[in-house]
Design a protein around this motif. Structure first.
Motif, PDB file in Angstrom:
ATOM      1  N   ASP A 136       0.910  -1.045   0.142  1.00  0.00           N
ATOM      2  CA  ASP A 136       0.258  -0.235  -0.039  1.00  0.00           C
ATOM      3  C   ASP A 136       0.881   1.344  -0.092  1.00  0.00           C
ATOM      4  N   ILE A 137       1.950   0.984   0.958  1.00  0.00           N
ATOM      5  CA  ILE A 137       3.106   2.286   0.765  1.00  0.00           C
ATOM      6  C   ILE A 137       4.336   1.931   0.352  1.00  0.00           C
ATOM      7  N   LEU A 138       5.054   2.835  -0.537  1.00  0.00           N
ATOM      8  CA  LEU A 138       6.458   2.626  -1.056  1.00  0.00           C
ATOM      9  C   LEU A 138       7.169   3.766  -0.547  1.00  0.00           C
ATOM     10  N   VAL A 139       8.552   3.329   0.412  1.00  0.00           N
ATOM     11  CA  VAL A 139       9.382   4.906   0.663  1.00  0.00           C
ATOM     12  C   VAL A 139      10.199   4.713   0.117  1.00  0.00           C
ATOM     13  N   ASN A 140      10.944   5.422  -1.350  1.00  0.00           N
ATOM     14  CA  ASN A 140      11.848   5.012  -2.077  1.00  0.00           C
ATOM     15  C   ASN A 140      13.205   6.067  -1.328  1.00  0.00           C
ATOM     16  N   ALA A 179       6.488  -1.480  -9.682  1.00  0.00           N
ATOM     17  CA  ALA A 179       6.342  -2.820  -9.495  1.00  0.00           C
ATOM     18  C   ALA A 179       5.435  -2.583  -8.591  1.00  0.00           C
ATOM     19  N   VAL A 180       4.767  -1.019  -7.929  1.00  0.00           N
ATOM     20  CA  VAL A 180       4.372  -1.516  -6.980  1.00  0.00           C
ATOM     21  C   VAL A 180       2.867  -0.370  -7.256  1.00  0.00           C
ATOM     22  N   LEU A 181       2.406  -0.110  -8.283  1.00  0.00           N
ATOM     23  CA  LEU A 181       0.924   0.644  -8.985  1.00  0.00           C
ATOM     24  C   LEU A 181      -0.150   0.109  -9.358  1.00  0.00           C
ATOM     25  N   PRO A 182       0.634  -1.043  -9.862  1.00  0.00           N
ATOM     26  CA  PRO A 182      -1.169  -1.884 -10.659  1.00  0.00           C
ATOM     27  C   PRO A 182      -1.514  -1.984  -9.302  1.00  0.00           C
ATOM     28  N   GLY A 183      -1.351  -2.860  -8.180  1.00  0.00           N
ATOM     29  CA  GLY A 183      -1.847  -2.789  -7.452  1.00  0.00           C
ATOM     30  C   GLY A 183      -2.910  -1.521  -6.400  1.00  0.00           C
ATOM     31  N   MET A 189      -3.273   1.195  -7.805  1.00  0.00           N
ATOM     32  CA  MET A 189      -4.546   1.494  -8.874  1.00  0.00           C
ATOM     33  C   MET A 189      -5.947   0.282  -8.559  1.00  0.00           C
ATOM     34  N   ALA A 190      -5.082  -0.903  -9.158  1.00  0.00           N
ATOM     35  CA  ALA A 190      -6.843  -1.215  -8.889  1.00  0.00           C
ATOM     36  C   ALA A 190      -7.851  -1.269  -7.484  1.00  0.00           C
ATOM     37  N   ARG A 191      -6.226  -1.220  -6.222  1.00  0.00           N
ATOM     38  CA  ARG A 191      -7.019  -0.764  -5.018  1.00  0.00           C
ATOM     39  C   ARG A 191      -7.452   0.709  -5.170  1.00  0.00           C
ATOM     40  N   GLY A 219      -6.733   7.434  -7.049  1.00  0.00           N
ATOM     41  CA  GLY A 219      -6.685   7.103  -5.391  1.00  0.00           C
ATOM     42  C   GLY A 219      -4.909   6.927  -4.753  1.00  0.00           C
ATOM     43  N   VAL A 220      -4.358   7.226  -5.580  1.00  0.00           N
ATOM     44  CA  VAL A 220      -2.706   6.806  -5.535  1.00  0.00           C
ATOM     45  C   VAL A 220      -2.220   8.553  -5.253  1.00  0.00           C
ATOM     46  N   THR A 221      -1.624   8.781  -3.987  1.00  0.00           N
ATOM     47  CA  THR A 221      -0.684  10.317  -3.596  1.00  0.00           C
ATOM     48  C   THR A 221       0.726  10.209  -3.383  1.00  0.00           C
TER      49      THR A 221
END
Length: 250
Positions: A86-90, A125-129, A131-133, A177-179
């Protein structure tokens, strides 16, 4: 304040030390399930053990953010352990300082690749999930060096590039819904900073130029990251938050 992210799952890259490690701990304190990812598995495992010992949920996953296969494995580990990301910290990044006339191509490439290509690989790698949620948080760790530091053309360019990445991606992802936000630390006392052979001189110079009169600590940055990753920040996207004690110029 309840940040509204209890039960969410976060991946923190470069999570084995310094700001990354403190961010992992801070998120775990908010009842976030944390994947501590680092190229050095041993330090990632240590942070994960500390979180679990404190009552949180965490796993360690080795990953070189420049290698797509490694990133895919980190996401697979997160999904297997906790179901999603749900959360990615680069956060992964480092500096190799040298004046441009003396800088080698590998010194340029290594810094730019970890900061920018790493963010590209991990985010994609994490965006598709997410976006779907219809929910997600991307927090990129930039730097006050976006204003330019002598000897850091590679690092300053990479960190400023991350600001552009943040702004563009925020506009792409808002409808899902992704910031996407960035946190830009100033001088922060970390183990890596203290290991610098010129640390005392750098520290003295920084103190002279920081209006609040004291140096930042990893928890100062981690608190800002946790807020940007939270439900409380749902109306904030495309922003770079400078956590510098008021210092902006070099």
């Amino acid at each position: 304040m309840d940040l509204g992210i209890g039960g969410k799952v976060a991946v923190v890259t470069g999570g084995g030390r310094g700001i990354g490690a403190e961010t992992a701990r801070m998120l775990a304190g908010e009842r976030v399930k944390v994947v501590v990812s680092d190229i050095d598995l041993a330090v990632a495992e240590q942070v994960a053990r500390e979180i679990v010992a404190a009552g949180g949920e965490a796993i360690a996953s080795r990953g070189d953010v420049c290698e797509l296969s490694d990133v895919q494995q980190v996401v697979a580990d997160a999904t297997e352990a906790f179901g999603c990301v749900d959360i990615l910290v680069n956060n992964a990044g480092f500096n190799k300082d040298r004046y441009l006339t003396k800088m080698t191509e590998p010194e340029w490439d290594s810094v730019v690749d970890v900061v920018l290509k790493g963010a590209f690989h991990c985010t994609r790698a994490v965006l598709p999930g997410m976006m779907a949620r219809k929910w997600g948080r991307i927090v990129n760790i930039s730097s006050r060096s976006v204003f330019g530091n002598p000897g850091q053309t590679n690092y300053s360019a990479a960190k400023l590039g991350l600001v552009g990445f943040t702004r563009a991606l925020a506009q792409e992802q808002a409808k899902f819904g992704v910031t996407v936000n960035a946190v830009a630390p100033g001088f922060v006392e970390t183990e890596q900073m203290r290991a610098n052979p010129t640390y005392e001189r750098l520290r003295e110079t920084a103190l002279e130029r920081i209006p609040v009169g004291f140096l930042g600590m990893p928890e100062d940055i981690a608190s800002s990251v946790a807020f940007m990753a939270s439900e409380r920040a749902r109306y904030i996207t495309g922003v770079t938050l400078f956590v510098t004690g008021g210092r902006f110029s070099s």
